[in-house]
Motif scaffolding. Structure first.
Motif, PDB file in Angstrom:
ATOM      1  N   ILE A  98      -6.183 -30.048  21.029  1.00 53.18           N
ATOM      2  CA  ILE A  98      -6.767 -28.700  20.994  1.00 53.18           C
ATOM      3  C   ILE A  98      -5.667 -27.648  20.942  1.00 53.18           C
ATOM      4  O   ILE A  98      -5.719 -26.688  20.157  1.00 53.18           O
ATOM      5  CB  ILE A  98      -7.684 -28.476  22.216  1.00 53.18           C
ATOM      6  N   LEU A  99      -4.628 -27.820  21.757  1.00 53.99           N
ATOM      7  CA  LEU A  99      -3.534 -26.846  21.789  1.00 53.99           C
ATOM      8  C   LEU A  99      -2.669 -26.937  20.537  1.00 53.99           C
ATOM      9  O   LEU A  99      -2.284 -25.910  19.959  1.00 53.99           O
ATOM     10  CB  LEU A  99      -2.677 -27.060  23.039  1.00 53.99           C
ATOM     11  N   ILE A 100      -2.361 -28.151  20.091  1.00 53.70           N
ATOM     12  CA  ILE A 100      -1.517 -28.311  18.900  1.00 53.70           C
ATOM     13  C   ILE A 100      -2.203 -27.723  17.678  1.00 53.70           C
ATOM     14  O   ILE A 100      -1.575 -27.027  16.857  1.00 53.70           O
ATOM     15  CB  ILE A 100      -1.172 -29.801  18.684  1.00 53.70           C
ATOM     16  N   ASN A 101      -3.498 -27.973  17.540  1.00 52.84           N
ATOM     17  CA  ASN A 101      -4.239 -27.430  16.403  1.00 52.84           C
ATOM     18  C   ASN A 101      -4.316 -25.910  16.469  1.00 52.84           C
ATOM     19  O   ASN A 101      -4.228 -25.222  15.438  1.00 52.84           O
ATOM     20  CB  ASN A 101      -5.647 -28.022  16.346  1.00 52.84           C
ATOM     21  N   GLN A 102      -4.488 -25.368  17.683  1.00 53.95           N
ATOM     22  CA  GLN A 102      -4.531 -23.913  17.838  1.00 53.95           C
ATOM     23  C   GLN A 102      -3.192 -23.293  17.408  1.00 53.95           C
ATOM     24  O   GLN A 102      -3.173 -22.257  16.735  1.00 53.95           O
ATOM     25  CB  GLN A 102      -4.831 -23.555  19.293  1.00 53.95           C
ATOM     26  N   SER A 110       4.618 -28.338  13.789  1.00 55.66           N
ATOM     27  CA  SER A 110       4.105 -29.396  14.653  1.00 55.66           C
ATOM     28  C   SER A 110       5.070 -29.701  15.797  1.00 55.66           C
ATOM     29  O   SER A 110       4.654 -29.895  16.942  1.00 55.66           O
ATOM     30  CB  SER A 110       3.855 -30.664  13.839  1.00 55.66           C
ATOM     31  N   THR A 111       6.366 -29.699  15.483  1.00 53.74           N
ATOM     32  CA  THR A 111       7.384 -29.984  16.507  1.00 53.74           C
ATOM     33  C   THR A 111       7.363 -28.935  17.607  1.00 53.74           C
ATOM     34  O   THR A 111       7.335 -29.259  18.802  1.00 53.74           O
ATOM     35  CB  THR A 111       8.783 -30.046  15.875  1.00 53.74           C
ATOM     36  N   ASP A 112       7.382 -27.656  17.212  1.00 58.65           N
ATOM     37  CA  ASP A 112       7.370 -26.569  18.193  1.00 58.65           C
ATOM     38  C   ASP A 112       6.056 -26.538  18.963  1.00 58.65           C
ATOM     39  O   ASP A 112       6.032 -26.229  20.162  1.00 58.65           O
ATOM     40  CB  ASP A 112       7.602 -25.224  17.499  1.00 58.65           C
ATOM     41  N   ALA A 113       4.960 -26.851  18.270  1.00 61.04           N
ATOM     42  CA  ALA A 113       3.648 -26.849  18.923  1.00 61.04           C
ATOM     43  C   ALA A 113       3.577 -27.902  20.019  1.00 61.04           C
ATOM     44  O   ALA A 113       3.021 -27.657  21.101  1.00 61.04           O
ATOM     45  CB  ALA A 113       2.552 -27.093  17.888  1.00 61.04           C
ATOM     46  N   LYS A 114       4.155 -29.069  19.773  1.00 69.64           N
ATOM     47  CA  LYS A 114       4.144 -30.137  20.768  1.00 69.64           C
ATOM     48  C   LYS A 114       4.980 -29.760  21.993  1.00 69.64           C
ATOM     49  O   LYS A 114       4.592 -30.060  23.128  1.00 69.64           O
ATOM     50  CB  LYS A 114       4.664 -31.439  20.155  1.00 69.64           C
ATOM     51  N   VAL A 115       6.096 -29.100  21.755  1.00 73.36           N
ATOM     52  CA  VAL A 115       6.949 -28.664  22.875  1.00 73.36           C
ATOM     53  C   VAL A 115       6.207 -27.650  23.733  1.00 73.36           C
ATOM     54  O   VAL A 115       6.160 -27.757  24.970  1.00 73.36           O
ATOM     55  CB  VAL A 115       8.264 -28.056  22.347  1.00 73.36           C
ATOM     56  N   GLN A 116       5.604 -26.635  23.079  1.00 73.94           N
ATOM     57  CA  GLN A 116       4.894 -25.597  23.812  1.00 73.94           C
ATOM     58  C   GLN A 116       3.659 -26.152  24.515  1.00 73.94           C
ATOM     59  O   GLN A 116       3.332 -25.760  25.640  1.00 73.94           O
ATOM     60  CB  GLN A 116       4.496 -24.463  22.857  1.00 73.94           C
ATOM     61  N   THR A 117       2.976 -27.093  23.880  1.00 76.95           N
ATOM     62  CA  THR A 117       1.803 -27.726  24.480  1.00 76.95           C
ATOM     63  C   THR A 117       2.175 -28.469  25.754  1.00 76.95           C
ATOM     64  O   THR A 117       1.483 -28.373  26.773  1.00 76.95           O
ATOM     65  CB  THR A 117       1.147 -28.698  23.472  1.00 76.95           C
ATOM     66  N   LYS A 118       3.287 -29.199  25.710  1.00 72.49           N
ATOM     67  CA  LYS A 118       3.733 -29.942  26.892  1.00 72.49           C
ATOM     68  C   LYS A 118       4.058 -28.988  28.036  1.00 72.49           C
ATOM     69  O   LYS A 118       3.662 -29.222  29.192  1.00 72.49           O
ATOM     70  CB  LYS A 118       4.968 -30.781  26.541  1.00 72.49           C
ATOM     71  N   ILE A 119       4.745 -27.891  27.724  1.00 71.26           N
ATOM     72  CA  ILE A 119       5.094 -26.899  28.752  1.00 71.26           C
ATOM     73  C   ILE A 119       3.836 -26.351  29.407  1.00 71.26           C
ATOM     74  O   ILE A 119       3.727 -26.274  30.647  1.00 71.26           O
ATOM     75  CB  ILE A 119       5.927 -25.759  28.135  1.00 71.26           C
ATOM     76  N   LEU A 126      -2.349 -30.252  33.726  1.00 72.47           N
ATOM     77  CA  LEU A 126      -3.254 -31.012  32.857  1.00 72.47           C
ATOM     78  C   LEU A 126      -2.510 -32.057  32.021  1.00 72.47           C
ATOM     79  O   LEU A 126      -3.130 -32.743  31.214  1.00 72.47           O
ATOM     80  CB  LEU A 126      -4.003 -30.056  31.910  1.00 72.47           C
ATOM     81  N   TRP A 127      -1.206 -32.174  32.214  1.00 74.13           N
ATOM     82  CA  TRP A 127      -0.425 -33.074  31.368  1.00 74.13           C
ATOM     83  C   TRP A 127      -0.884 -34.521  31.490  1.00 74.13           C
ATOM     84  O   TRP A 127      -0.952 -35.250  30.489  1.00 74.13           O
ATOM     85  CB  TRP A 127       1.060 -32.946  31.713  1.00 74.13           C
ATOM     86  N   ASP A 128      -1.227 -34.953  32.684  1.00 72.03           N
ATOM     87  CA  ASP A 128      -1.667 -36.344  32.872  1.00 72.03           C
ATOM     88  C   ASP A 128      -2.994 -36.625  32.179  1.00 72.03           C
ATOM     89  O   ASP A 128      -3.345 -37.785  31.970  1.00 72.03           O
ATOM     90  CB  ASP A 128      -1.796 -36.661  34.368  1.00 72.03           C
ATOM     91  N   LYS A 129      -3.724 -35.582  31.828  1.00 72.59           N
ATOM     92  CA  LYS A 129      -5.018 -35.741  31.164  1.00 72.59           C
ATOM     93  C   LYS A 129      -4.965 -35.372  29.680  1.00 72.59           C
ATOM     94  O   LYS A 129      -6.001 -35.158  29.046  1.00 72.59           O
ATOM     95  CB  LYS A 129      -6.069 -34.879  31.869  1.00 72.59           C
ATOM     96  N   ARG A 130      -3.765 -35.296  29.132  1.00 76.17           N
ATOM     97  CA  ARG A 130      -3.597 -34.785  27.768  1.00 76.17           C
ATOM     98  C   ARG A 130      -4.348 -35.586  26.718  1.00 76.17           C
ATOM     99  O   ARG A 130      -4.722 -35.055  25.673  1.00 76.17           O
ATOM    100  CB  ARG A 130      -2.111 -34.719  27.406  1.00 76.17           C
ATOM    101  N   VAL A 152      -0.671 -20.576  23.677  1.00 76.16           N
ATOM    102  CA  VAL A 152       0.140 -21.557  22.955  1.00 76.16           C
ATOM    103  C   VAL A 152       1.011 -20.908  21.886  1.00 76.16           C
ATOM    104  O   VAL A 152       2.082 -21.431  21.546  1.00 76.16           O
ATOM    105  CB  VAL A 152      -0.771 -22.656  22.346  1.00 76.16           C
ATOM    106  N   HIS A 153       0.624 -19.767  21.340  1.00 80.43           N
ATOM    107  CA  HIS A 153       1.442 -19.090  20.325  1.00 80.43           C
ATOM    108  C   HIS A 153       2.323 -17.999  20.940  1.00 80.43           C
ATOM    109  O   HIS A 153       2.911 -17.190  20.240  1.00 80.43           O
ATOM    110  CB  HIS A 153       0.568 -18.509  19.215  1.00 80.43           C
ATOM    111  N   GLN A 154       2.405 -17.978  22.287  1.00 80.60           N
ATOM    112  CA  GLN A 154       3.263 -17.054  23.039  1.00 80.60           C
ATOM    113  C   GLN A 154       2.985 -15.588  22.678  1.00 80.60           C
ATOM    114  O   GLN A 154       3.873 -14.867  22.216  1.00 80.60           O
ATOM    115  CB  GLN A 154       4.736 -17.405  22.819  1.00 80.60           C
TER     116      GLN A 154
END
Length: 305
Positions: A98-102, A110-119, A126-130, A152-154
């Protein structure tokens, strides 16, 4: 200080000739934590929808961080993060997706989106439920997911429409803490809420809407200063005396361990506690008997009618 948001003569009339907004003027300073309050139907959600480009205005001008909304549509949208009141994500999609697509909607790789999503997911616990689908989350977790998606887009401006509706006190307090942290980092926050104590706790400035009009825009401090008195409940761990000397304030014994104190605007709680202490009364806990902001809110609404 520059303005994050300037609204001039904003109107919204629907096809059924309902005038949702009647020419409102509003300004929010950059870096502010701003409350937009009003009853249901006052126009709060309409204002937010127009700011975010989800609704078309009838008339008026809007500037976001110096950019005219009409001529810089895409730039303005990238500056704003919206957390709506209703859950509007795909309930069968994993929350990480949901966050990566947003992020992808804003042209984030995609690379930056995954980094920001993890943060963000770690920040929201919620990371354990990703990998879980959104439908499986509790109400409080869904609220935190909505907030993470809005960030997610800061964005430079975060707009929250009833962000803590339906969540328990513990989650609400943790969200308050994170929102204050965000604001301290420079993000301008605009909040609508039915929890008036939430606005009092978080916001420095406030506007109150009623039937499509702004009936008050001022600082929270100035608004609360209009209250002529304050009612507090004072609690002690020892049995209170039956008779309490009253000088600068009125005081009523509610039970063996609690007092109701009414303080006028020229008396502060420290003075009251010192007077009580001289009588051997030590207070362990203080709470408001009334929501001060709610009292003012109702007064202003009644005056506007």
């Amino acid at each position: 200080m520059s303005n994050a948001l300037i609204i001039k003569s904003l109107t919204k009339t629907y096809a059924n000739n309902f005038h949702a907004l009647k020419g409102i003027d509003l300004s929010v300073e950059e870096g502010d934590f701003f409350a937009l309050l009003g009853n249901n139907g006052a126009g709060k959600t309409t204002v937010i929808g127009i700011i975010c480009g989800l609704l078309n205005k009838t008339q008026g001008d809007i500037q976001i961080l110096g950019l005219n909304q009409n001529t810089h549509i895409n730039e303005v949208k990238r500056l704003i993060g919206l957390m709506p009141q209703e859950f509007n994500f795909n309930p069968f999609e994993p929350i990480e997706e949901i966050l990566i697509n947003q992020a992808g909607y804003y042209g984030i790789s995609s690379t930056d989106a995954k980094v920001q999503t993890k943060i963000l997911l770690k920040k929201m616990q919620l990371w354990d439920k990703r990998m879980d689908i959104a439908k499986s989350l509790s109400g409080g977790m869904k609220r935190r997911l909505m907030l993470a998606r809005a960030l997610v887009h800061q964005p430079k401006i975060l707009i929250l429409d009833e962000p803590t509706a339906g969540v328990d006190i513990e989650i609400r307090r943790s969200m308050w803490s994170y929102l204050k942290e965000l604001n301290s980092s420079g993000v301008t926050v605009i909040l609508t809420t039915h929890y008036l104590e939430e606005a009092e706790h978080l916001c420095r400035n406030i506007a109150i809407l009623n039937e499509g009009n702004v009936v008050e825009q001022t600082s929270m401090k100035k608004l609360l200063a209009k209250i002529s008195h304050q009612v507090l409940i004072l609690e002690s761990s020892i049995v209170l005396p039956n008779r309490i000397e009253q000088t600068q304030f009125s005081c009523k014994r509610l039970d063996d361990y609690s007092l109701q104190v009414v303080l006028k605007s020229d008396t502060n709680i420290t003075d009251a506690l010192q007077i009580l202490s001289k009588q051997g009364i030590n207070i362990d806990h203080i709470r408001n008997a009334q929501n001060r902001l709610e009292i003012l809110f109702l007064r202003l609404i009644n005056e506007a009618v």
